[in-house]
Design an enzyme around this catalytic site. Structure first.
Site, PDB file in Angstrom:
ATOM      1  N   LYS A  59      10.416 -16.501 -10.410  1.00 19.25           N
ATOM      2  CA  LYS A  59       9.797 -15.351 -11.102  1.00 19.25           C
ATOM      3  C   LYS A  59       8.412 -16.065 -11.620  1.00 19.25           C
ATOM      4  O   LYS A  59       8.676 -16.991 -12.331  1.00 19.25           O
ATOM      5  CB  LYS A  59      10.456 -14.635 -11.700  1.00 19.25           C
ATOM      6  CG  LYS A  59       9.600 -13.358 -12.409  1.00 19.25           C
ATOM      7  CD  LYS A  59      10.677 -12.513 -13.449  1.00 19.25           C
ATOM      8  CE  LYS A  59      10.059 -11.421 -13.962  1.00 19.25           C
ATOM      9  NZ  LYS A  59      10.900 -10.782 -15.049  1.00 19.25           N
TER      10      LYS A  59
ATOM     11  N   LYS B 196     -14.810   0.562  14.641  1.00 22.78           N
ATOM     12  CA  LYS B 196     -13.483  -0.068  14.676  1.00 22.78           C
ATOM     13  C   LYS B 196     -13.140   0.292  15.923  1.00 22.78           C
ATOM     14  O   LYS B 196     -12.620  -0.664  16.731  1.00 22.78           O
ATOM     15  CB  LYS B 196     -12.526   0.492  14.045  1.00 22.78           C
ATOM     16  CG  LYS B 196     -11.112  -0.030  13.685  1.00 22.78           C
ATOM     17  CD  LYS B 196     -10.227   0.311  12.645  1.00 22.78           C
ATOM     18  CE  LYS B 196      -9.030  -0.270  12.370  1.00 22.78           C
ATOM     19  NZ  LYS B 196      -7.980   0.433  11.464  1.00 22.78           N
TER      20      LYS B 196
ATOM     21  N   ASN C 283       0.906  -1.148  -0.075  1.00 20.98           N
ATOM     22  CA  ASN C 283      -0.049   0.059  -0.097  1.00 20.98           C
ATOM     23  C   ASN C 283       0.922   1.113  -0.008  1.00 20.98           C
ATOM     24  O   ASN C 283       2.129   1.239  -0.138  1.00 20.98           O
ATOM     25  CB  ASN C 283      -1.003   0.025   1.249  1.00 20.98           C
ATOM     26  CG  ASN C 283      -0.211  -0.240   2.519  1.00 20.98           C
ATOM     27  OD1 ASN C 283       0.570   0.588   2.978  1.00 20.98           O
ATOM     28  ND2 ASN C 283      -0.471  -1.150   3.163  1.00 20.98           N
TER      29      ASN C 283
END
Length: 406
Positions: free
Chosen positions: A290, A338, A211
């Site tokens: 990969k 939350k 992120n």
């Protein structure tokens, strides 16, 4: 504050950010410090000596050949008297002089003569700051014990965008306060865990999910808590930041690694500030090699990561638990849910879509939601200032708990 009566030399060189040093001078003077200003010839093109004389209530030292007292050699007297020397703003020119032992003005001769700690706060165009000659000079100063106050990123006076902005006066002041108040403060004796930055969930040896978190907020919190006397452990995901001094740093990559490091330290923690932006999901399988491209779409099966904050809330005994809610809409509603669902004492909420308040910025606009219903909202502030508000909030939470226990 033990800043009182400490002799601090502020060395001002020729950059547009010189006005910020005037603000710092005022802050230090109000705290009772003995502030002495040294100016380069170029600095006076940006701000007048009379400004600093008025703020410090002391003469400004800008010429090595002018002695304010006949029986003293000014640069030697200042060098001997100093408890701390700060060069702010520090231009590429002064950094080069200091790195090579040049002494051709009031500032450079005083710095060579002092045995006090020397801190350097660079401020310049991003390309100048990244030039190999400047980076080599900075590394040389670090190698002889000079402390660097990292510049911030953003729009520079020259029009470029990047790293090169002088650190904010509030941040420098807090660093000074921490230096003169080591092992002191209202959080003395408290063990606090801080998580920061992003996590990376590997797909193969060259790719991962992550992120946009920079870690700036978490690093600022670790510093603010340390400044107030806490023993801080910073558990950091990948971040291109220099951690605060006197903070234990544990580097991790994945959410599972962060989970393990937090959980094994949690029983001995007095508080946890979980500001890291962890990944909720990870690939079910990670390739050892990969993954080659092929015709058609690629499907990657994802599985849930542990909810670190929720598990901390479930296992909470006497710890104070502070979480973060980085949202894009309905911020208050999501933050309150939350706060309740994860058994938090406080949550810091912000809208990451707002200008100058996202992951990569040096500023933030936040609201504190407390378990007992209280809220505090703050306008746009530097992340260092937000971190200090959070540290003060944590102090209040400890005080409330101690009063309740009595």
């Amino acid at each position: 504050m033990s800043i009182k009566n400490k002799c601090i030399l502020l060395c001002v060189t020729g950059g547009i950010a010189a006005y910020k040093t005037a603000i710092l001078t005022s802050m230090l003077k109000k705290a009772g410090a003995d502030v002495r200003i040294l100016m380069s010839r170029s600095a006076k093109h940006f701000i007048g000596a009379s400004t600093f004389q008025g703020l410090s209530r002391e003469p400004v030292y800008d010429d090595i050949f002018i002695e304010h007292q006949a029986d003293q050699i000014a640069h030697i007297d200042l060098a001997d008297r100093a408890d701390l020397v700060i060069v702010a703003p520090a231009t590429a020119n002064i950094i080069g002089k200091m790195a090579n032992g040049i002494a051709d003005d009031m500032i450079t001769t005083t710095i060579l003569a002092t045995k006090a700690p020397v801190w350097v706060a660079p401020a310049m165009n991003v390309n100048m700051y990244q030039h190999p000659a400047v980076t080599q000079n900075i590394e040389r100063l670090k190698s002889i014990g000079y402390k660097m106050i990292e510049p911030g990123e953003g729009l520079l006076a020259c029009g470029w965008v990047g790293q090169g902005r002088l650190a904010e006066p509030e941040a420098i002041y807090q660093m000074i306060a921490a230096y003169f108040n080591q092992n002191q403060g209202p959080l003395k004796g408290k063990n606090i865990l801080v998580t920061a930055g992003p996590t990376r969930e590997s797909i193969d040896p060259v790719r991962y999910f992550s992120n946009y978190s920079s870690g700036k907020m978490g690093y600022a919190i670790a510093q603010a808590l340390r400044d107030k006397g806490a023993d801080v452990t910073l558990i950091s995901g990948p971040a291109q930041l220099t951690p605060p001094d006197d903070v234990e740093v544990v580097y991790i990559e994945s959410t599972l690694e962060m989970y393990e490091e937090v959980m094994k330290r949690y029983p001995k923690a007095d508080a946890v500030v979980k500001s890291a932006a962890v990944s909720d999901y990870r690939p079910k399988h990670t390739s050892q090699h990969k993954v080659k491209k092929s015709e058609g779409p690629v499907t990657i099966e994802m599985v849930r990561n542990p909810d670190i904050l929720k598990e901390l809330g479930e296992k909470k005994e006497q710890q104070i638990l502070i979480g973060f809610a980085a949202e894009t809409r309905d911020v208050a509603d999501y933050a309150k849910k939350k706060l309740e669902n994860k058994n938090l004492d406080m949550i810091v909420a912000n809208n990451v879509l707002e200008a100058d308040a996202g992951f990569q910025s040096d500023t933030n606009r936040v609201t504190f939601f407390y378990r007992h219903g209280k809220t505090e909202s703050f306008e746009l502030l530097s992340k260092n200032v937000v971190a200090n508000h959070l540290a003060d909030a944590l102090i209040s939470l400890f005080e409330e708990r101690e009063q309740h226990d009595c």
